[in-house]
Design a protein around this motif. Structure first.
Motif, mmCIF file in Angstrom:
data_model
loop_
_atom_site.group_PDB
_atom_site.id
_atom_site.type_symbol
_atom_site.label_atom_id
_atom_site.label_comp_id
_atom_site.label_asym_id
_atom_site.label_seq_id
_atom_site.Cartn_x
_atom_site.Cartn_y
_atom_site.Cartn_z
ATOM 1 N N TRP A 39 0.918 -1.417 0.280
ATOM 2 C CA TRP A 39 -0.226 0.322 -0.035
ATOM 3 C C TRP A 39 0.905 1.372 -0.206
ATOM 4 O O TRP A 39 1.452 1.458 0.815
ATOM 5 N N THR A 40 1.150 1.823 -1.132
ATOM 6 C CA THR A 40 1.750 3.215 -1.363
ATOM 7 C C THR A 40 0.555 4.777 -0.597
ATOM 8 O O THR A 40 -0.429 5.357 -1.677
ATOM 9 N N ILE A 41 0.998 4.914 0.018
ATOM 10 C CA ILE A 41 0.151 6.194 0.834
ATOM 11 C C ILE A 41 0.758 7.336 1.221
ATOM 12 O O ILE A 41 2.129 7.295 1.885
ATOM 13 N N ASN A 97 -2.988 10.499 -1.051
ATOM 14 C CA ASN A 97 -4.508 10.363 -0.524
ATOM 15 C C ASN A 97 -4.727 9.994 0.739
ATOM 16 O O ASN A 97 -5.833 9.789 1.173
ATOM 17 N N VAL A 98 -3.948 11.294 1.193
ATOM 18 C CA VAL A 98 -4.096 10.762 2.576
ATOM 19 C C VAL A 98 -3.838 12.083 3.415
ATOM 20 O O VAL A 98 -2.721 12.457 3.077
ATOM 21 N N VAL A 99 -5.094 13.216 4.011
ATOM 22 C CA VAL A 99 -4.713 14.373 4.152
ATOM 23 C C VAL A 99 -5.229 14.789 5.620
ATOM 24 O O VAL A 99 -6.039 13.671 6.204
ATOM 25 N N TRP A 100 -3.973 15.379 6.974
ATOM 26 C CA TRP A 100 -4.772 15.811 7.947
ATOM 27 C C TRP A 100 -5.237 16.789 7.990
ATOM 28 O O TRP A 100 -4.903 18.091 8.015
ATOM 29 N N LEU A 238 -9.394 2.163 1.957
ATOM 30 C CA LEU A 238 -8.294 2.974 2.227
ATOM 31 C C LEU A 238 -8.559 3.536 3.803
ATOM 32 O O LEU A 238 -8.210 3.449 5.436
ATOM 33 N N ALA A 239 -10.073 4.596 3.900
ATOM 34 C CA ALA A 239 -11.095 4.512 4.948
ATOM 35 C C ALA A 239 -11.194 3.628 6.264
ATOM 36 O O ALA A 239 -10.809 3.702 6.965
ATOM 37 N N ASN A 240 -11.082 3.190 5.666
ATOM 38 C CA ASN A 240 -11.554 1.767 6.679
ATOM 39 C C ASN A 240 -10.083 1.238 6.940
ATOM 40 O O ASN A 240 -10.307 0.252 8.436
#
Length: 306
Positions: A39-41, A97-100, A238-240
């Motif tokens: 998984w490349t995040i 593909n992810v941000v906080w 990815l959320a799960n």
């Protein structure tokens, strides 16, 4: 010789059993593939690699992913992405593909939030960076009405700006946070409200002791809000994955351990328990925010809201 007619019920049962077995085999292969696949995040690259504001969210994300057992690579985007740009790129499935970020209703409509506040709501507990020449203005602040007479500086696209405006503040806005520090140094505006999870590292980076920046020692603002991980609305898997890992870290105590090791000394150094805290309403807070789950929030008993 007579030919026996095929039994429709028997044929259907045989087909059903074969289908069930095939589905089970596919599921096992998918699970095995997910565990074995890489998984490349990608998250937004901070302004510089030493930006302390990014260190805790990255550490929590690593903790959550480790708890899932998946094989992953966590890496920054190729270019620096401030929050507003990162959110736009995330919506379009580009670069990250992810941000906080701090949540609000609009962000939760456009993206998928993982509704676990990764810093236990500290993003809404704000102390004031001021110019030393502005110290006398704060000696007369006794109430929220007095606070509203002062001008806070905030970012143009930050949810905080709308929250302050909704609570009666006349907000001076800038494109990004470093410009806010420049404005304070120049004596423009009255204060820059910064989260207790950010302010210490920021002041150190800005050269506290070598500039006219000063941390007001007696007051704070608080509004209920959360910093979440967000992913694209099309990336439920990815959320799960992140949510599962966060919940496992909460259940085994490693989430609290990381939070306490990161922020206990900072909260003590900022003398949070003795500050007068003015509480604001947050009209941007989505109804789904898990405010009733006390284990997810930092709420020291010593703090008395004004």
């Amino acid at each position: 010789m007579f030919l026996r007619k095929p039994n429709a019920r028997r044929s259907f049962n045989v087909f059903k059993q074969a289908t069930t077995v095939a589905f089970a085999l596919c599921s096992l292969l998918m699970v095995s593939s997910a565990q074995g696949a890489l998984w490349t995040i990608t998250y937004p690259r901070p302004i510089d690699d030493s930006d302390a504001r990014a260190q805790y969210p990255i550490a929590v994300l690593k903790l959550a992913l480790d708890k899932t057992g998946v094989n992953y690579e966590l890496r920054p985007s190729d270019r620096i992405l401030l929050t507003g740009k990162a959110m736009r790129q995330l919506r379009e499935n580009r670069e990250v593909n992810v941000v906080w970020s701090m949540t609000d209703s609009q962000r939760e409509k456009e993206l998928t939030p993982i509704r676990i506040p990764i810093a236990k709501g500290l993003i809404g507990l704000r102390v004031f960076v001021i110019n030393e020449n502005k110290k006398p203005k704060f000696t007369d602040v006794l109430s929220l009405a007095d606070m509203r007479k002062l001008t806070p500086i905030q970012g143009e696209e930050w949810p905080d700006t709308k929250i302050l405006q909704a609570n009666g503040f006349n907000v001076f806005t800038v494109p990004e946070f470093r410009e806010a520090y420049d404005m304070i140094k120049q004596g423009k505006g009255d204060f820059f409200p910064r989260s207790v999870m950010e302010v210490t590292a920021e002041l150190d980076a800005e050269g506290r002791g070598r500039s006219n920046l000063h941390l007001e020692p007696t007051m704070a603002l608080y509004y209920p809000t959360a910093m979440y991980y967000f992913v694209s609305s099309s990336n439920k898997t990815l959320a799960n994955l992140i949510e599962t890992g966060l919940n496992r870290a909460i259940d085994d105590g490693s989430f609290d351990e990381l939070f306490n090791s990161t922020y206990s000394s900072i909260l003590a150094s900022l003398n949070v328990k003795d500050r007068k805290i003015f509480t604001l309403e947050n009209p941007l807070l989505p109804l789904e925010t898990p405010l009733t789950n006390s284990s997810l929030w930092y709420r020291p008993n010593q703090v008395k809201n004004q």
